[in-house]
Design a protein around this motif. Structure first.
Motif, PDB file in Angstrom:
ATOM      1  N   ARG A  74      -4.970   5.052   5.474  1.00 38.57           N
ATOM      2  CA  ARG A  74      -3.973   4.506   4.563  1.00 38.57           C
ATOM      3  C   ARG A  74      -3.764   3.030   4.878  1.00 38.57           C
ATOM      4  NH1 ARG A  74      -5.074   8.634   2.881  1.00 38.57           N
ATOM      5  NH2 ARG A  74      -3.814  10.372   2.115  1.00 38.57           N
ATOM      6  N   PRO A  75      -3.364   2.227   3.900  1.00 39.06           N
ATOM      7  CA  PRO A  75      -3.077   0.812   4.173  1.00 39.06           C
ATOM      8  C   PRO A  75      -1.926   0.682   5.160  1.00 39.06           C
ATOM      9  CG  PRO A  75      -3.209   1.243   1.796  1.00 39.06           C
ATOM     10  CD  PRO A  75      -3.160   2.572   2.483  1.00 39.06           C
ATOM     11  N   PRO A  76      -1.935  -0.329   6.011  1.00 43.38           N
ATOM     12  CA  PRO A  76      -0.886  -0.470   7.023  1.00 43.38           C
ATOM     13  C   PRO A  76       0.491  -0.751   6.436  1.00 43.38           C
ATOM     14  CG  PRO A  76      -2.277  -2.421   6.996  1.00 43.38           C
ATOM     15  CD  PRO A  76      -2.949  -1.404   6.114  1.00 43.38           C
ATOM     16  N   ASP A  77       0.545  -1.183   5.181  1.00 48.86           N
ATOM     17  CA  ASP A  77       1.842  -1.421   4.546  1.00 48.86           C
ATOM     18  C   ASP A  77       2.326  -0.211   3.752  1.00 48.86           C
ATOM     19  OD1 ASP A  77       0.132  -1.452   2.381  1.00 48.86           O
ATOM     20  OD2 ASP A  77       0.690  -3.463   1.678  1.00 48.86           O
ATOM     21  N   GLY A  78       1.548   0.878   3.777  1.00 47.49           N
ATOM     22  CA  GLY A  78       1.971   2.097   3.106  1.00 47.49           C
ATOM     23  C   GLY A  78       1.734   2.135   1.611  1.00 47.49           C
ATOM     24  N   THR A  79       0.968   1.202   1.067  1.00 48.44           N
ATOM     25  CA  THR A  79       0.667   1.200  -0.361  1.00 48.44           C
ATOM     26  C   THR A  79       0.022   2.521  -0.777  1.00 48.44           C
ATOM     27  OG1 THR A  79       0.335  -1.189  -0.348  1.00 48.44           O
ATOM     28  CG2 THR A  79      -0.588   0.022  -2.212  1.00 48.44           C
ATOM     29  N   VAL A  80       0.448   3.063  -1.901  1.00 46.18           N
ATOM     30  CA  VAL A  80      -0.069   4.341  -2.395  1.00 46.18           C
ATOM     31  C   VAL A  80      -1.519   4.179  -2.854  1.00 46.18           C
ATOM     32  CG1 VAL A  80       0.173   6.062  -4.227  1.00 46.18           C
ATOM     33  CG2 VAL A  80       2.200   5.215  -3.045  1.00 46.18           C
ATOM     34  N   LEU A  81      -2.374   5.105  -2.453  1.00 47.95           N
ATOM     35  CA  LEU A  81      -3.796   5.031  -2.812  1.00 47.95           C
ATOM     36  C   LEU A  81      -4.084   5.563  -4.204  1.00 47.95           C
ATOM     37  CD1 LEU A  81      -5.628   6.131   0.462  1.00 47.95           C
ATOM     38  CD2 LEU A  81      -5.607   3.861  -0.568  1.00 47.95           C
ATOM     39  N   TYR A  82      -3.370   6.629  -4.575  1.00 46.51           N
ATOM     40  CA  TYR A  82      -3.623   7.269  -5.865  1.00 46.51           C
ATOM     41  C   TYR A  82      -2.340   7.266  -6.699  1.00 46.51           C
ATOM     42  CZ  TYR A  82      -8.014   9.020  -3.876  1.00 46.51           C
ATOM     43  OH  TYR A  82      -9.262   9.124  -3.296  1.00 46.51           O
ATOM     44  N   SER A  86       0.000  13.041  -6.304  1.00 45.80           N
ATOM     45  CA  SER A  86       0.706  13.324  -5.060  1.00 45.80           C
ATOM     46  C   SER A  86      -0.047  12.689  -3.902  1.00 45.80           C
ATOM     47  CB  SER A  86       0.818  14.837  -4.846  1.00 45.80           C
ATOM     48  OG  SER A  86       1.545  15.125  -3.674  1.00 45.80           O
ATOM     49  N   ASN A  87       0.659  11.981  -3.052  1.00 48.59           N
ATOM     50  CA  ASN A  87       0.061  11.286  -1.918  1.00 48.59           C
ATOM     51  C   ASN A  87       0.819  11.617  -0.641  1.00 48.59           C
ATOM     52  OD1 ASN A  87      -1.903   8.807  -2.946  1.00 48.59           O
ATOM     53  ND2 ASN A  87      -0.340   9.323  -4.459  1.00 48.59           N
ATOM     54  N   GLY A 203     -12.454   7.763  -2.255  1.00 51.41           N
ATOM     55  CA  GLY A 203     -12.493   6.940  -1.048  1.00 51.41           C
ATOM     56  C   GLY A 203     -11.111   6.412  -0.763  1.00 51.41           C
ATOM     57  N   GLY A 204     -10.719   6.487   0.506  1.00 47.53           N
ATOM     58  CA  GLY A 204      -9.403   6.009   0.899  1.00 47.53           C
ATOM     59  C   GLY A 204      -9.430   4.550   1.303  1.00 47.53           C
ATOM     60  N   TYR A 205      -8.470   4.182   2.122  1.00 45.87           N
ATOM     61  CA  TYR A 205      -8.343   2.772   2.512  1.00 45.87           C
ATOM     62  C   TYR A 205      -9.601   2.256   3.194  1.00 45.87           C
ATOM     63  CZ  TYR A 205      -6.778  -1.387   5.003  1.00 45.87           C
ATOM     64  OH  TYR A 205      -6.675  -2.670   5.496  1.00 45.87           O
ATOM     65  N   ILE A 206     -10.187   3.039   4.081  1.00 43.09           N
ATOM     66  CA  ILE A 206     -11.354   2.560   4.824  1.00 43.09           C
ATOM     67  C   ILE A 206     -12.495   2.222   3.888  1.00 43.09           C
ATOM     68  CG2 ILE A 206     -13.149   3.289   6.462  1.00 43.09           C
ATOM     69  CD1 ILE A 206     -10.915   4.770   8.000  1.00 43.09           C
ATOM     70  N   THR A 207     -12.807   3.116   2.991  1.00 40.89           N
ATOM     71  CA  THR A 207     -13.883   2.859   2.025  1.00 40.89           C
ATOM     72  C   THR A 207     -13.567   1.650   1.160  1.00 40.89           C
ATOM     73  OG1 THR A 207     -14.346   5.235   1.969  1.00 40.89           O
ATOM     74  CG2 THR A 207     -15.259   3.894   0.184  1.00 40.89           C
TER      75      THR A 207
END
Length: 269
Positions: A74-82, A86-87, A203-207
Motif C-alpha cells: 500500500r502507499p505510505p500515505d494510505g491512498t486507496v488503490l481501488y 472495498s479496500n 497490481g498493488g502499490y509495488i507494481t
C-alpha cells in the motif's frame, strides 16, 4: 526481527513477497483479537511454493512481519488503490472477512501508522528500490515480479470464485504489452487452471510504483488462488500434492519473463 529476508541471485529478476510474513510483535499481538493473531489473510507458504526460484537465478525479497502490522503493498500515505471497491488499509483494521482485527480502543491511529511506516515499510522498500537500481545498472533493465496469493473466494473483494492465475500490469502501465502478452499466453497454457490479465487484481502499490518500462523496470504482479496449492481453512496447511501441479506453470511464467528479457533486451547473465 528484521522486516525482511533477502536472498541474492545473478539474474535480472527480483521476486518480491510482501505478504508472506507471519510475525506479530508481542506488544501488537496483545492488542489484537484472538482471530487476528492467527493472521488468516497471510499469503501463506508463497516462499515455499516458489522454492525453484533460486535455480532461475532470481533475487528474493520476503517480508517477515504480518500484513496486519503494515501492508507493504500500500502507499505510505494510505491512498486507496481501488477507488469505489472495498479496500484494506495501510495499517489494516479489518480482516478480509470484514471482522475487526483489534480489540476495542486498540486500533492504530495516525501517529502509530507513521511509526510503523518508518520501522517496517521503509526498510523493505529501500531494499527493493536498491536492488532494482543495482539490477538496472548492471543489465540496463530490471524485471520485478510481485508474488501474492489469496483465498479463492472472498466476497468482500470479488463475487464467486477467483481465477487461479491473476496477472496484473496496472492496466498496461507497469510492463510492456509484449511481455504481458507472453505471460498471459504462458498462463493460458496451464491446463486445468484458469487465468486472467488485469482482472480484479491489477497490481498493488509495488507494481504500480516501481513498474516504469520507459525507465527500464518492468513489473508484474501475480495473485494466485490459494486453492491451487494449500488448504484454505485453518490451519492453512501446505498441500504438496496440489503444489506439484501449479509449480511447473509458475516456473514457466518466470522463465517467460526472463526469456523476454533475453530476447527483447539482450540481457545476459
Amino acid at each position: 526481527m528484521e522486516p525482511f529476508r533477502f536472498q541474492p541471485g545473478p539474474a535480472p529478476l527480483l521476486i518480491s513477497m510482501p505478504h508472506v510474513g507471519t510475525h506479530l510483535p508481542d506488544a501488537l499481538a496483545r492488542r489484537m483479537t484472538d482471530a487476528a493473531r492467527s493472521v488468516p489473510d497471510t499469503d501463506w507458504h508463497v516462499d515455499r511454493l516458489y522454492d525453484f526460484a533460486a535455480s532461475l537465478g532470481a533475487n528474493l525479497l520476503m517480508a517477515t512481519h504480518s500484513r496486519y502490522v503494515i501492508d507493504l503493498n500500500r502507499p505510505p500515505d494510505g491512498t486507496v488503490l481501488y477507488p469505489g471497491a472495498s479496500n484494506t488499509e495501510l495499517c489494516p483494521t479489518t480482516s478480509f472477512d470484514d471482522e475487526p482485527l483489534w480489540r476495542p480502543g486498540e486500533a492504530p491511529g495516525a501517529d502509530e501508522a507513521k511509526q510503523r511506516v518508518e520501522t517496517y515499510w521503509r526498510p523493505y522498500h529501500a531494499r527493493l528500490a536498491q536492488m532494482l537500481a543495482e539490477i538496472r545498472s548492471r543489465f540496463g533493465t530490471a524485471l520485478l515480479f510481485d508474488a501474492h496469493s489469496i483465498r479463492s473466494e472472498v466476497s468482500r473483494f470479488f463475487a464467486g470464485r477467483l481465477p487461479d492465475i491473476n496477472l496484473g500490469t496496472a492496466d498496461g502501465k507497469s510492463a510492456p504489452s509484449e511481455l504481458a502478452a507472453r505471460l498471459i499466453e504462458a498462463a493460458g497454457e496451464a491446463d486445468g487452471y484458469s487465468s486472467v490479465l488485469n482482472g480484479r487484481f491489477k497490481g498493488g502499490y509495488i507494481t504500480r510504483h516501481y513498474g516504469k518500462p520507459a525507465e527500464g523496470v518492468a513489473a508484474v504482479q501475480l495473485e494466485l488462488s490459494q486453492i491451487t496449492y494449500m488448504d484454505e481453512d485453518p490451519p492453512f496447511g501446505f498441500r504438496e500434492d496440489r503444489a506439484k501441479g501449479i509449480r511447473p506453470h509458475l516456473r514457466r511464467i518466470l522463465e517467460t519473463m526472463l526469456d523476454w528479457g533475453r530476447e527483447a533486451k539482450g540481457l545476459k547473465w
